[in-house]
Write an enzyme that holds these catalytic residues in place. Structure first.
Site, PDB file in Angstrom:
ATOM      1  CG  ASP A 156      61.645-108.704 -54.449  1.00 34.37           C
ATOM      2  OD1 ASP A 156      62.603-109.489 -54.372  1.00 34.37           O
ATOM      3  OD2 ASP A 156      61.621-107.595 -53.867  1.00 34.37           O
ATOM      4  CD  GLU A 199      62.643-113.111 -52.500  1.00 34.15           C
ATOM      5  OE1 GLU A 199      63.873-113.295 -52.523  1.00 34.15           O
ATOM      6  OE2 GLU A 199      62.135-111.982 -52.662  1.00 34.15           O
TER       7      GLU A 199
END
Length: 732
Positions: free
Chosen positions: A371, A407
């Site tokens: 993330d 990401e």
């Protein structure tokens, strides 16, 4: 320097140890049950707390009674000790002593019980009463409240770490080791995927054991995916603003324990049983040929900013665990969550890499999706692809062999880094998402962007030895509309989140097909189902690694909520009754059929980029683009307004060889994508491309059973219905 303010009484000296503490060892960090001197069983405790003045180990019995013992051994900033007689299942925490001087970033407060960053199991719920804050939360002057130390004991209100016994042997486990090019990823939420599944026993729904149940695995196998990407399963906490509104953090992007499986997803217990349950889940998925990828949140923690709670790292060494601004009271926030871990610090980097290795070697997982990975790649301030984090991963003998997905952005300056991560990494490709959404709502000015995205995004990834599978292609993810909502809503409808519909993005690139939300108009409903077929077919025919979101293959809806992070209810859970509807069942059948087609045909999962050049005397190229006239596209064609694109994939010119060294040969295909609102006549290209074509998929049809077998001669002008995909196999 301003004087510290203390509220709640003067600091009291700790009582003398009630248990013996032997010197023990500084490694490994955390609590490790083992045999000590003279064969005595016990647990070694080791905590990095570089600037601390003292560390107390706190042991709790079943009634919650606390016994404290000082760790007096200090080796390379690690406080450690071996406590004989401490067995698996023992609950524990730490109290760390040091200066209280928030103006310099020092926030030590021994009144706050701290979770061991290396705790491998966590027992108890995180609640957020005033006692768990290191500062006086309700101080009258809120502008300086974070500088006033709160002396109230937090132990009754926070979870404890649990000593876990290492008794597992992975010798019977067989990792699937699916090559990147052959992978199909399925993003799912452990609780949401299993909570309403009728085939899973009620007591197992919402848990790791539920995901390991044959009924859950059967769906994954029938669908054909090769990997599940689990939304965060590290121990996480709920934010105060959600608890005040009667909501909870559902997605889990608020980690506080990087070694512990989230206890709320365990059916078997929370005093260590969750560890074994998670391992059994991984084994069951592996036995079905499915890899396990974890969505991990190492960019920030649940302690938020200066006004957040003191749960772990903030009380261990705030100055070195977190990035602070020049005003050391404040936190550098590249994540939008109040803090950012200071990954350039060796002990922080060690925490992250130790955690990653643990989940691979001891918990059996096969990879990670990071993330806001750009936050981890920052050196001092800027994103740096030679940063310590990326350098350590690249040389680590364990981590460099697993699947690594970035990401590739954060919210800080220069944080958007799509296409910039080094060759070891794959990336979520939001350029793919945006182009495909825009194409099918007929919002692209031309087809140039679609050409790049369909063929592997070579403009982003064809450098440094990267391959087409560096692109993780997706149309939807957990964050945003579901696929069904993408074709049912023009606007977000997040009222249930309690934030006045201000949360969530407004850039949805969606189209409601003529009516906002659910509709009784059969024409609208039929168009939406066709658009879903178009989007899924495009995704699964594109070069790169496709990622689906759990439930999109069933027509799952979140009722227009594009930020369901706090919806631990029917909005966030997968509705399995959709399979009983023939229309949604047909969508599942098409999806599984497309995945099977992808598995059968290497031309759809290439390991190298297309060259676009002829490799044989007849002029046949590995990739060619066609206009509706049946002619190859020219430079002006790419810039002209268009809603139709023909893509020819040659199975004769696939780079590489099979495992025995033989050339890889496959069928050739022609895909015609037409986003226009009226049918188009498309001339099928003749030799050298083909003499005859067979229809494989026609998304204008509700059912696909009668589509295969229809053949057309080359040179024939076939009618491609409005807003549809026609996939044809070269028959001769």
């Amino acid at each position: 320097m301003r004087p510290a303010v203390v509220v709640g009484g003067a600091r009291r000296a700790a009582p003398p140890p009630a248990v013996p503490v032997w010197p023990g060892a500084p490694t490994p960090l955390g609590a490790r049950f083992r045999t000590g001197p003279d064969g005595v069983a016990g647990t070694n405790f080791a905590l990095w707390a570089g600037g601390a003045e003292a560390v107390e180990l706190c042991l709790f019995d079943e009634a919650g009674k606390e016994t404290r013992a000082r760790l007096t051994e200090l080796t390379h900033e690690i406080w450690h000790g071996f406590v004989p007689g401490v067995m698996p299942g023992q609950r524990y925490g730490y109290r760390v002593h040091g200066r209280w001087d928030p103006w310099t970033g020092a926030r030590w407060n021994p009144a706050k019980l701290l979770l061991d960053p290396y705790a491998r199991a966590v027992d108890g719920e995180f609640r957020l009463p005033p006692e768990v804050y290191g500062h006086v939360r309700d101080w009258p002057d809120q502008h300086v409240a974070d500088t006033v130390r709160d002396e109230r004991d937090s132990a009754p209100f926070v979870p404890k770490g649990v000593v876990v016994h290492d008794d597992d042997d992975w010798s019977d486990d067989r990792r699937p080791k699916t090559p990147w090019a052959d992978s199909v990823i399925y993003e799912l939420h452990v609780r949401g995927f299993t909570k309403l599944h009728p085939g899973i026993p009620e007591e197992l729904r919402g848990t790791y054991a539920g995901l390991a149940h044959p009924a859950a695995i059967e769906h994954l196998v029938r669908l054909g995916v090769t990997a599940v990407e689990l939304l965060p399963v590290h121990q996480f906490a709920h934010e105060d603003h959600l608890l005040r509104r009667g909501l909870r953090n559902y997605w889990g992007y608020n980690s506080i324990g990087y070694f512990a499986p989230h206890a709320g997803y365990a059916a078997s217990g929370t005093t260590g049983q969750q560890v074994g349950e998670f391992k059994r889940m991984v084994r069951a998925l592996h036995a079905a040929g499915i890899e396990v990828i974890l969505d991990v949140v190492y960019n920030h923690t649940a302690e938020a900013g200066e006004y957040g709670p003191t749960l772990s790292l903030k009380g261990i060494d705030n100055q070195r665990y977190y990035r602070l601004t020049p005003d050391a009271r404040r936190y550098a926030d590249y994540t939008g969550c109040g803090n950012t871990l200071n990954v350039v610090q060796p002990h922080v980097l060690r925490l992250i890499t130790d955690s990653l290795r643990y989940w691979v070697t001891e918990m059996g997982v096969d990879g990670f999706r990071f993330d806001l990975a750009a936050a981890l790649a920052r050196s001092m301030h800027d994103v740096d692809m030679l940063s310590p984090f990326l350098a350590v991963i690249a040389q680590d003998p364990v981590l460099r062999r697993v699947k690594l997905i970035a990401e590739p952005w954060d919210i800080g300056s220069g944080g958007y880094q799509v296409g910039a991560f080094p060759p070891l990494w794959t990336e979520w490709n939001d350029r793919y998402r945006d182009a495909v959404r825009d194409f099918w709502r007929h919002a692209l000015p031309d087809v140039r962007e679609m050409g790049y995205r369909l063929s592997g995004s070579s403009d982003l990834y064809a450098w440094g030895g990267r391959r087409p599978y560096a692109s993780v292609n997706f149309v939807t993810a957990h964050d945003g509309f579901t696929l069904r909502d993408l074709v049912s809503y023009d606007r977000k409808h997040n009222e249930a989140n309690g934030e006045g519909n201000r949360d969530g993005t407004d850039d949805n690139r969606s189209w409601n097909c003529g009516a906002e939300g659910e509709s009784d108009d059969e024409r609208v409903r039929a168009l939406r189902r066709r658009q879903l077929r178009n989007l899924l077919t495009t995704l699964l025919l594109s070069t790169g690694v496709p990622m689906l979101v759990a439930g999109d293959e069933l027509g799952r809806t979140q009722r227009g909520n594009n930020n369901a992070y706090c919806q631990d209810n029917e909005i966030g859970w997968l509705d399995w009754t959709l399979l009983e509807d023939p229309g949604w069942r047909a969508l599942f059948d098409l999806t599984s059929r497309l995945i099977a087609l992808r598995h059968r045909h290497p031309v759809l999962r290439r390991r190298a980029f297309f060259s676009g050049r002829a490799h044989s005397a007849d002029g046949l190229r590995d990739l060619a683009w066609f206009t509706p006239r049946g002619t190859e596209m020219t430079e002006p064609d790419w810039y002209a307004p268009a809603a139709t694109l023909g893509m020819y994939l040659s199975g004769r010119d696939i780079p590489g060889r099979d495992e025995r060294g033989a050339p890889v040969l496959d069928d050739s295909f022609l895909a015609v994508l037409h986003a226009g609102e009226r049918p188009v006549s498309f001339v099928l290209p003749g030799p050298p491309w083909a003499r005859r074509y067979e229809v494989v998929v026609d998304t204008s049809r509700e059912e696909q059973a009668d589509a295969p077998g229809v053949t057309h001669r080359s040179g024939t002008a076939v009618t491609v219905p409005e807003r549809s995909v026609l996939l044809l196999r070269v028959a001769e």
